[in-house]
Design an enzyme around this catalytic site. Sequence first.
Site, PDB file in Angstrom:
ATOM      1  N   SER A 101      58.025  60.974  52.907  1.00  0.00           N
ATOM      2  CA  SER A 101      56.744  60.322  52.659  1.00  0.00           C
ATOM      3  C   SER A 101      55.555  61.228  52.967  1.00  0.00           C
ATOM      4  CB  SER A 101      56.689  59.013  53.455  1.00  0.00           C
ATOM      5  OG  SER A 101      55.637  58.198  53.041  1.00  0.00           O
ATOM      6  N   ASP A 240      51.026  60.195  48.051  1.00  0.00           N
ATOM      7  CA  ASP A 240      51.611  60.901  49.194  1.00  0.00           C
ATOM      8  C   ASP A 240      52.825  61.692  48.717  1.00  0.00           C
ATOM      9  OD1 ASP A 240      53.305  58.750  48.782  1.00  0.00           O
ATOM     10  OD2 ASP A 240      53.712  58.445  50.901  1.00  0.00           O
ATOM     11  N   ASP A 242      56.055  61.438  48.602  1.00  0.00           N
ATOM     12  CA  ASP A 242      57.110  60.877  47.755  1.00  0.00           C
ATOM     13  C   ASP A 242      56.571  59.843  46.780  1.00  0.00           C
ATOM     14  OD1 ASP A 242      56.654  58.795  49.533  1.00  0.00           O
ATOM     15  OD2 ASP A 242      58.774  58.289  49.761  1.00  0.00           O
ATOM     16  N   ASP A 244      55.047  56.932  47.029  1.00  0.00           N
ATOM     17  CA  ASP A 244      55.137  55.477  47.157  1.00  0.00           C
ATOM     18  C   ASP A 244      53.824  54.878  47.647  1.00  0.00           C
ATOM     19  OD1 ASP A 244      55.223  56.192  49.839  1.00  0.00           O
ATOM     20  OD2 ASP A 244      57.040  55.071  50.312  1.00  0.00           O
TER      21      ASP A 244
END
Length: 450
Positions: A101, A240, A242, A244
């Site tokens: 993340s 961000d 990743d 999400d």
Amino acid sequence: MGKYFGTDGVRGEANLELTPELAFKLGRFGGYVLSQHETEAPKVFVGRDTRISGEMLESALVAGLLSVGIHVYKLGVLATPAVAYLVETEGASAGVMIXASHNPALDNGIKFFGGDGFKLDDEKEAEIEALLDAEEDTLPXPSAEGLGILVDYPEGLRKYEGYLVSTGTPLDGMKVALDTANGAASTSARQIFADLGAQLTVIGETPDGLNINLNVGSTHPEALQEVVKESGSAIGLAFDGDSDRLIAVDENGDIVDGDKIMYIIGKYLSEKGQLAQNTIVTTVMSNLGFHKALNREGINKAVTAVGDRYVVEEMRKSGYNLGGEQSGHVILMDYNTTGDGQLSAVQLTKIMKETGKSLSELAAEVTIYPQKLVNIRVENVMKEKAMEVPAIKAIIEKMEEEMAGNGRILVRPSGTEPLLRVMAEAPTTEEVDYYVDTITDVVRAEIGID
């Protein structure tokens, strides 16, 4: 949470805490647990973000999956929610994402999705942990014909991109600035918004394995704020590592956080009669201004503990279709099973186009109250009992009386550290400082160890 699994999978410093050996075991044991009731050869999708440790951990994880007869479809670098989407729509047994993340490059993580596209429940994680802690590996070790097959599946990314484009509306040359955080969105965001017809300026699109989230992305939107103003863009969209999460920037360079994004999308859906039970699911950290805006619009809210995991649990339990966090996790359950920054971005630009309003106009309906958060070190045994201490309880009640409904106080223990978090919101920064400082003085005097 368990010994290995936190609120968002298994995380740690790559090659020190999250080692290739652990990744192999997670692949082997996790794959077995998630596919043991399959009647046909199980299929698992595996994706990763751009961290330098990603390929190392992917190789080990994939070896573990193959060793128990699972066919692995390697997706390459793509967003976490893309894995969830592909698992659900293509009938896979499970999905695994190697990402951490918004964390720095030295960290990494391994996150599992079940065949329904949702993150694993506590029971499944406990099964995997029991196998990890067993003295002996007693799982089957099939011979050659029973091993899994490895398939490169780059078309998975193209399918995800096409799906997101299908949920949007033509942008007809709208100027859009993107910040892909040198992360997973760097393989898709440009293509998605180009296909929608946007005129693009893109930063954070040159990952080198070490620069993911480094002074870019949703946790560092300052660079995007400048780019939006310099390029004359109508909107900036920061993801961000990743992808999400989404934090937006309006045409003036001002931040539009997760609370405002949820409000904009929620109001749009509510007006169309498409907001399930006319309710948005949020966490205790959402700003008081967000709550006041919802009250004004007659939109209901359900409040959970901090963490998108808990938001999703409440949405599934009660049948809601919109929820999220101030940090930019927005879950649109009609479209995907988890937070999806690029999906949220597509919906936000669609709303701008359909309403003819600028992002600043849409966001102006939420007045964000100044907020201050202070962490106080306390003994772990005391952080859960803080609200039972008479002096602490009394000072919180006194401050809430002084607020007279025009502010908010939240005192809660950290879920992972020996900390008590004291947060206040009020109309002015002076009032916020007063409320937080007054409470923290009492907490430190009573139970603090600073």
